[in-house]
Design an enzyme around this catalytic site. Structure first.
Site, PDB file in Angstrom:
ATOM      1  N   LYS A 129       0.955  -1.195   0.027  1.00 18.04           N
ATOM      2  CA  LYS A 129       0.018  -0.017   0.010  1.00 18.04           C
ATOM      3  C   LYS A 129       0.841   1.543   0.191  1.00 18.04           C
ATOM      4  O   LYS A 129       1.789   1.364   1.082  1.00 18.04           O
ATOM      5  CB  LYS A 129      -0.920   0.101   1.296  1.00 18.04           C
ATOM      6  CG  LYS A 129      -2.090   1.084   1.099  1.00 18.04           C
ATOM      7  CD  LYS A 129      -2.595   1.557   2.223  1.00 18.04           C
ATOM      8  CE  LYS A 129      -1.841   2.781   3.047  1.00 18.04           C
ATOM      9  NZ  LYS A 129      -1.752   4.004   2.234  1.00 18.04           N
ATOM     10  N   GLU A 205       9.539   0.917  11.012  1.00 17.53           N
ATOM     11  CA  GLU A 205      10.569   2.079  10.988  1.00 17.53           C
ATOM     12  C   GLU A 205       9.751   3.210  11.295  1.00 17.53           C
ATOM     13  O   GLU A 205       9.122   3.564  10.332  1.00 17.53           O
ATOM     14  CB  GLU A 205      11.235   1.824   9.766  1.00 17.53           C
ATOM     15  CG  GLU A 205      12.715   2.784   9.799  1.00 17.53           C
ATOM     16  CD  GLU A 205      12.347   4.115   9.330  1.00 17.53           C
ATOM     17  OE1 GLU A 205      12.013   5.196  10.135  1.00 17.53           O
ATOM     18  OE2 GLU A 205      12.621   4.430   8.072  1.00 17.53           O
ATOM     19  N   CYS A 240      13.810  10.360   6.852  1.00 13.29           N
ATOM     20  CA  CYS A 240      13.714   9.599   8.449  1.00 13.29           C
ATOM     21  C   CYS A 240      14.982   9.824   9.060  1.00 13.29           C
ATOM     22  O   CYS A 240      14.936  10.003  10.340  1.00 13.29           O
ATOM     23  CB  CYS A 240      13.463   8.049   8.161  1.00 13.29           C
ATOM     24  SG  CYS A 240      11.803   7.759   7.287  1.00 13.29           S
ATOM     25  N   GLU A 339       9.634  14.779  16.409  1.00 12.74           N
ATOM     26  CA  GLU A 339       9.880  14.967  14.999  1.00 12.74           C
ATOM     27  C   GLU A 339       9.142  15.938  13.986  1.00 12.74           C
ATOM     28  O   GLU A 339       8.020  15.847  14.246  1.00 12.74           O
ATOM     29  CB  GLU A 339       9.817  13.549  14.437  1.00 12.74           C
ATOM     30  CG  GLU A 339      10.197  13.394  12.907  1.00 12.74           C
ATOM     31  CD  GLU A 339      10.033  12.041  12.359  1.00 12.74           C
ATOM     32  OE1 GLU A 339      11.093  11.612  11.604  1.00 12.74           O
ATOM     33  OE2 GLU A 339       9.379  11.286  12.693  1.00 12.74           O
TER      34      GLU A 339
END
Length: 435
Positions: A129, A205, A240, A339
């Site tokens: 997906k 992750e 990331c 983040e």
């Protein structure tokens, strides 16, 4: 999911000889390279990554990943256990079955390949997906795989919203392993869905808040500033492993921040398809609003925005943000702990190596880090002491497929890249044979 299960059970791919699977994966890599420009443009239209970076990071990386696992798949063998003379103990690596993969919008082709190539190499079927805002390159990859001889049903790319399509994958009794890259909040939902369904293994992750630590004895401060700027501002900070927390030794703090400001302000931000621009667009209006909201929080907590912090308006419209540096960021500030996933760098001063290490480990994340020093002993101490899956020394970014990428803490579990990624997509089966 039914198509993937049928393809796995009848063995059209799972029981194909390793040499035959290798041939198909090499063809896919060749085709990705041949279509690199068009694939990169598809991705840029979706996510706004600057073209120069997109070409290397998306099709360039994806082709290399498929080729790496094509070469690896027949090098990974089972084991013969050291048992008694009248017993033969064998350890086999068997494909898990159906793999669900959910990938983000920032580098869909690269991260998609990190999931797909090792899963396919081991003989699994995959349902993938893409993110709602970045599916074009992965839909084309599905076509490429079919054209290169991957049997029907082995790879299925299904678009849709996370709450619907992603949830269906997570809650399915027919998915054996789920591999995900994205936010911590979504990762928690996937684990909950696994518990409610078939206890499928989930490899997550979940991003990071990676420290980039500059000591006064760095070999070349100007070079460190240039690389550090790229480490946070490339792809508008939507990486990331971005080095989003800069920790600078007090004696060089002002000098180094001045160098960073010069680097940031020299970057041209604009149309990602214009090769004259260094930085492209933020992925969406929602992401840009989130980025800018951190500026209000930073100022309220005492941070000083020394450059950037604003939206860049373009005649053509679009979502662009100026590379941003915020100094005087303390350990308890939101900009230190959370983040952003945007072109925003927080700067914190330290006095000693011990303080630098404490600050580096001062968040719940543990994905990546950087250390700049000419002291070899210090470099080894920092690598050992920093809680992160990847620690760069006198560089930032650029690790290839030979080494794993994965995090600790709330950066997730499991590893992409390297031979270690294969472990996610196999089951160990013991054969205990009386002779």
């Amino acid at each position: 999911m039914a198509a993937a299960r049928a393809a796995f059970e009848d063995g059209r791919w799972s029981r194909l000889a390793p040499a035959a699977r290798k041939k198909v994966l090499h063809k896919i890599a060749d085709r990705i390279e041949a279509e690199a420009l068009s694939l990169a443009v598809l991705g840029v239209r979706d996510n706004g990554t600057e073209m120069g970076m997109a070409l290397k990071a998306e099709p360039g990386s994806a082709a290399g990943t498929f080729r790496y696992y094509a070469e690896a798949l027949d090098k990974v063998a089972g084991e013969v256990a050291p048992t008694a003379p009248d017993v033969l103990g064998l350890v086999q690596r068997a494909p898990v079955g159906v793999v669900g993969a959910i990938v983000p919008w920032n580098f869909p082709l690269m991260i998609g390949a990190w999931k797909l190539a090792p899963a396919l190499a081991m003989g699994n079927s995959v349902v993938l997906k893409p993110a709602e805002t970045a599916s074009l390159s992965l839909l084309r990859l599905a076509e490429i795989c079919a054209e290169c001889g991957l049997p029907d049903g082995v790879l299925n790319v299904v678009t849709g919203a996370g709450a619907e399509t992603g949830a269906a994958l997570a809650e399915s009794m027919g998915v054996d392993v789920l591999a995900f890259t994205g936010s911590g909040g979504t990762g928690r939902k996937l684990l909950e869905a696994s518990a409610r369904s078939n206890l499928k293994r989930c490899y997550l992750e979940l991003g990071g808040k990676s420290p980039n630590i500059v000591f006064a004895d760095a070999p070349d401060l100007r070079h460190a500033a240039k690389v550090s700027a790229a480490g946070i501002f490339r792809n508008s900070g939507q990486v990331c492993v971005a080095g989003s927390r800069l920790l600078v030794e007090a004696s060089v703090h002002d000098e180094f921040v001045a160098m960073l400001i010069n680097e940031a302000e020299a970057l041209r931000v604009g149309d990602p398809l214009d090769l004259g621009n260094h930085i492209g667009a933020v992925n969406s209006e929602d992401q840009l609003r989130r980025n800018l909201s951190f500026m209000d929080m930073a100022r309220a907590e005492g941070g000083q925005v020394v450059t950037g912090g604003n939206r860049i308006l373009q005649e053509s419209g679009g979502t662009y943000m100026a590379p941003t540096i915020v100094t005087h960021v303390a350990r308890d500030h939101a900009l230190f702990q959370r983040e952003v996933f945007g072109p925003v760098l927080s700067v914190t001063k330290f006095e000693t190596e011990e303080q630098a290490l404490a600050l580096a480990n001062g968040t719940d994340f543990g994905l990546a880090a950087g250390v700049w020093t000419a002291n070899l002993s210090r470099a080894h101490r920092m690598v050992a002491g920093i809680r992160a899956g990847v620690v760069h020394v006198n560089t930032y970014g650029g690790a290839d497929n030979t080494v794993p990428l994965g995090g600790v803490g709330q950066s997730g579990n499991g590893h992409d890249k390297s031979l270690h990624a294969l472990d996610k997509y196999v089951d160990l089966k013991t054969a205990w044979i009386q002779l």
